[in-house]
Design a protein around this motif. Structure first.
Motif, short mmCIF file in Angstrom:
data_model
loop_
_atom_site.label_atom_id
_atom_site.label_comp_id
_atom_site.label_asym_id
_atom_site.label_seq_id
_atom_site.Cartn_x
_atom_site.Cartn_y
_atom_site.Cartn_z
N PRO A 11 7.61 35.16 44.22
CA PRO A 11 7.42 35.86 42.95
C PRO A 11 6.66 35.05 41.90
O PRO A 11 5.99 35.64 41.04
CB PRO A 11 8.85 36.15 42.48
CG PRO A 11 9.66 36.16 43.74
CD PRO A 11 9.02 35.14 44.65
N ALA A 12 6.70 33.73 42.00
CA ALA A 12 5.98 32.89 41.02
C ALA A 12 4.47 33.09 41.10
O ALA A 12 3.75 32.75 40.15
CB ALA A 12 6.32 31.42 41.24
N GLY B 206 3.00 35.91 41.17
CA GLY B 206 2.58 37.20 40.63
C GLY B 206 2.06 38.05 41.78
O GLY B 206 2.46 37.87 42.93
N ASN C 192 -1.31 34.07 39.95
CA ASN C 192 -0.87 32.89 39.20
C ASN C 192 -0.94 31.59 39.98
O ASN C 192 -0.44 30.59 39.51
CB ASN C 192 0.58 33.09 38.73
CG ASN C 192 0.64 33.73 37.37
OD1 ASN C 192 -0.34 34.32 36.94
ND2 ASN C 192 1.76 33.58 36.70
C1 NAG Z 1 1.76 34.27 35.40
O1 NAG Z 1 1.16 33.46 34.42
C2 NAG Z 1 1.20 33.99 33.13
C3 NAG Z 1 0.39 33.09 32.23
O2 NAG Z 1 0.77 31.74 32.36
C4 NAG Z 1 2.66 34.12 32.70
O3 NAG Z 1 2.72 34.71 31.42
C5 NAG Z 1 3.39 34.97 33.70
O4 NAG Z 1 4.77 35.01 33.39
C6 NAG Z 1 3.22 34.44 35.09
N1 NAG Z 1 3.81 35.37 36.05
C7 NAG Z 1 4.68 34.99 36.97
C8 NAG Z 1 5.13 36.06 37.89
O5 NAG Z 1 5.10 33.85 37.04
#
Ligand code: NAG
Ligand code: NAG
Length: 357
Positions: free
Chosen positions: A157-158, A160, A276
């Motif tokens: 999930p990190a 995206g 991401n």
């Molecule tokens: C992806 O990166 C953006 C910008 O840094 C951040 O706002 C967002 O939470 C991130 N999404 C995930 C799923 O980590």
């Protein structure tokens, strides 16, 4: 709790009592991976018997520690008769023999955990599923229990939205390892070694990414003695939302491009890119990189007891939701289905290149 600790504690949650187990098979993997795993996990297993095709191999494997030793067809009938009150059979035989033994054990109403693959092909697997109540049969695909892949799944999930992935399973397999012996069961014409090896990679991909399907494959023989082929490049599509495209490069005859992260013969170099960043995964290490390729987090040094984890999940059977699903025949079926597609996809415009190695 950190994800690794969580994985460990889920898999090591104690069994309510040990099951009486018979190990069926005395080949290298049965002796070196299954028997020690069963013995070390005494909260789940009490090993009471060992069966092998011949008396000599059964005796050599069992090292005489309080096991009933059985061999040949008579010993097999004895095992199925219920005389030893065995509750679970752990079947670790050559691929050519697995289906018959699994079927007969299930017909005798014994619970079975069988080594992957589920069968040589999906029609054989279907036959087994018909003759078996799926409740009493588990398939041990240990790559679904490798800590690195479990950690990668937790980290996905990190990234995206997932955009693409590449899976490289290339190695220059030496000719003198047992796996490659031309007179061994794996390399026999009906040994279907690509299925035997390939389901590991599919299991890892499906564990991390979810369902994956084959779009196209090009096959090649770099060492013509490895039949039907030893190398392929496949295009895959993961059913993420939206679909993510990926490639799977496989060879037994091409040097591995990256340093080994784990001992043993096969590894998988998997990279998954999302909006991401990228996850860089092997059996021994997981790394999360940002969109500029800088490392944000890394864990390495895995050498997970994945055979034991798979056997423990089987021992706890239906009583353990997600872990039970990981050893369910349906998962093993889906792994096999994808490898079978690689083997069978209509060659069409596929360019077959054969050259002396
Ligand atoms: C992806 O990166 C953006 C910008 O840094 C951040 O706002 C967002 O939470 C991130 N999404 C995930 C799923 O980590
Ligand atoms: C599946 O495997 C069995 C055993 O090798 C073989 O007899 C059968 O023909 C195979 N079926 C298909 C559809 O390939």
């Amino acid at each position: 709790m950190n994800p690794l600790r969580q994985i460990e504690s889920d898999h090591l949650a104690p069994c309510s009592r040990p099951l009486r187990v018979a190990l069926v098979g005395a080949g290298a993997f049965a002796r070196k991976a299954h028997l020690p795993s069963l013995r070390e996990h005494a909260d789940c297993f009490e090993v009471v018997a060992l069966w092998s095709r011949t008396r000599a191999s059964a005796e050599a494997a069992a090292d005489a520690v309080g096991l009933a030793i059985l061999w040949g067809e008579d010993g097999w009938a004895d095992l199925l008769s219920g005389r030893l009150s065995v509750e679970l059979l752990d079947v670790v035989l050559p691929i050519q023999d697995q289906a018959r033994f699994v079927r007969q054990a299930l017909d005798a109403n014994l619970a079975v955990v069988s080594e992957k693959p589920i069968a040589r092909n999906t029609s054989e697997a279907q036959e087994l599923l018909r003759s078996a109540p799926s409740r009493g049969w588990w398939v041990a695909e240990n790559w679904r229990f490798e800590p690195a892949f479990l950690l990668a799944r937790a980290a996905l999930p990190a990234l995206g939205e997932v955009l693409s992935f590449s899976a490289s399973a290339q190695s220059l397999m030496p000719e003198d390892v047992p796996l490659m012996r031309p007179d061994g069961w794996r390399m026999a014409a009906d040994g279907n070694w690509i299925v035997d090896v390939g389901v590991h990679f599919v299991a890892a991909l499906r564990l991390v990414l979810g369902e994956v399907e084959l779009v196209h494959v090009v096959r090649q023989s770099l060492r013509p003695e490895l039949q039907p082929f030893d190398t392929f490049a496949a295009t895959l599509r993961a059913r993420t939302a939206p679909f993510a495209l990926g490639v799977w490069l496989f060879s037994l005859s091409v040097p591995k491009a990256t340093p080994r992260t784990i001992s043993g013969l096969s590894d998988l170099d998997l990279q998954i890119s999302g909006r991401n960043g990228t996850l860089v995964v092997s059996r021994g290490a997981v790394e999360l990189r940002d969109t500029d390729g800088r490392t944000r987090a890394a864990s390495r040094g895995f050498q997970g007891p994945s055979v034991a984890y798979a056997l423990r999940a089987a021992a706890r059977g239906g009583s353990f939701g997600a872990l039970a699903a990981a050893v369910a025949p349906l998962e093993a079926w889906k792994d096999l289905e994808l490898v079978e597609a690689v083997l069978q996809q209509d060659v069409g415009e596929d360019i077959r290149v054969t050259c002396a190695y």
